[in-house]
Write a protein that holds these residues in place. Sequence first.
Motif, PDB file in Angstrom:
ATOM      1  N   ALA A 160       0.827  -1.217   0.000  1.00  0.00           N
ATOM      2  CA  ALA A 160       0.000   0.000   0.000  1.00  0.00           C
ATOM      3  C   ALA A 160       0.858   1.262   0.000  1.00  0.00           C
ATOM      4  CB  ALA A 160      -0.915   0.005   1.218  1.00  0.00           C
ATOM      5  N   GLU A 162      -0.350   1.303  -3.900  1.00  0.00           N
ATOM      6  CA  GLU A 162      -1.586   1.946  -3.461  1.00  0.00           C
ATOM      7  C   GLU A 162      -2.324   1.016  -2.505  1.00  0.00           C
ATOM      8  OE1 GLU A 162      -4.796   1.968  -6.352  1.00  0.00           O
ATOM      9  OE2 GLU A 162      -3.530   0.829  -7.699  1.00  0.00           O
ATOM     10  N   PRO A 163      -3.089   1.605  -1.560  1.00  0.00           N
ATOM     11  CA  PRO A 163      -3.866   0.764  -0.654  1.00  0.00           C
ATOM     12  C   PRO A 163      -5.036   0.118  -1.400  1.00  0.00           C
ATOM     13  CG  PRO A 163      -3.741   3.058   0.133  1.00  0.00           C
ATOM     14  CD  PRO A 163      -3.255   3.038  -1.282  1.00  0.00           C
ATOM     15  N   PHE A 194      -8.574  -1.049   1.859  1.00  0.00           N
ATOM     16  CA  PHE A 194      -8.226  -0.565   3.195  1.00  0.00           C
ATOM     17  C   PHE A 194      -9.380   0.252   3.757  1.00  0.00           C
ATOM     18  CE2 PHE A 194      -3.358  -0.509   3.834  1.00  0.00           C
ATOM     19  CZ  PHE A 194      -3.259  -1.787   3.327  1.00  0.00           C
ATOM     20  N   TYR A 241     -10.667   3.433   6.189  1.00  0.00           N
ATOM     21  CA  TYR A 241     -10.197   4.820   6.151  1.00  0.00           C
ATOM     22  C   TYR A 241      -8.923   5.010   6.998  1.00  0.00           C
ATOM     23  CZ  TYR A 241     -10.153   9.875   6.443  1.00  0.00           C
ATOM     24  OH  TYR A 241      -9.774  11.183   6.392  1.00  0.00           O
ATOM     25  N   GLU A 258      -5.889   3.387   5.450  1.00  0.00           N
ATOM     26  CA  GLU A 258      -5.500   4.122   4.240  1.00  0.00           C
ATOM     27  C   GLU A 258      -4.762   5.414   4.602  1.00  0.00           C
ATOM     28  OE1 GLU A 258      -8.053   4.365   0.467  1.00  0.00           O
ATOM     29  OE2 GLU A 258      -8.395   6.267   1.476  1.00  0.00           O
ATOM     30  N   SER A 275      -1.320   4.673   5.674  1.00  0.00           N
ATOM     31  CA  SER A 275      -0.392   4.322   4.591  1.00  0.00           C
ATOM     32  C   SER A 275       0.042   5.578   3.813  1.00  0.00           C
ATOM     33  CB  SER A 275      -0.978   3.230   3.703  1.00  0.00           C
ATOM     34  OG  SER A 275      -1.516   3.749   2.526  1.00  0.00           O
TER      35      SER A 275
END
Length: 258
Positions: A65, A69-70, A73, A75, A78, A81
């Motif tokens: 992630a 990219e996550p 995930f 919130y 995310e 990350s």
Amino acid sequence: MFAVISDIHSNLEALTVVLADIKKRGIKTIYCLGDVIGYGPNPKECLDLVIEKTKWCVMGNHDYATLYEPTNFNYGAEQASFWTREVLETERQMLSRYKWWRFLGKLPMRRTLKAKLGTNTAIIDFLHASPRKPINEYIFPDDVYTNPVKVRVLFEQVKHICFIGHTHLPGVFLDEPDFYPPDELNDVYPIVDDEKAIINIGSVGQPRDKDNRASYVYVDGNEVNFVRLQYDFETTAKKIMATEQLDNFQAERLKEGR
Ligand SMILES: [Fe+2]
């Protein structure tokens, strides 16, 4: 002898205690199953330690992630990350920056080892999540009751022994299918030639089995030993609370082990 650690999640206090315990036992070889970063407040320090102390590491979904990219995930995860990425990208020391991104960019999805364990020979897979989807698929203890077909299908992809992390719930899956948490095994699972096992080693930095102590395993002869260690989660929690981009829930869950 070797140790396996996983799901550190930027928790320096937990990682430090685990590494000290491994050293105290005289264990020189450490493998890591990923999720070095994500959720917690010390991504740089945890990356430095994992790079320095482990022989190798595989890719976890939180490492992925931050690097790419996550995916799927919530919130809070995310946000953590994105914050982790920002911390790593804005580091002034070019060499450190280079070292961390290079490490993340080169993480393999899986490692396999053929090892002589006592009188047994084992083929051991090391991956983060599941043999079918090494980065993202969850294998929960309840799956042995609610979705036994899934567990059987996963076992078809296991040659002999498979070490995983990801759910942060330690224990041993057998292909019946069955699941045994460490306390039902007196914290020891003996690897034998004719039994397949998927072994979840639990999480160093964010245990979720209602036990807030850091979890890891070490293998001595053919025995997989589950270890739990107290660490200063109050300090980790305070750092999380002091970081605006990190959700306070990530601090609370450390106290409760959930
Ligand atoms: Fe994780």
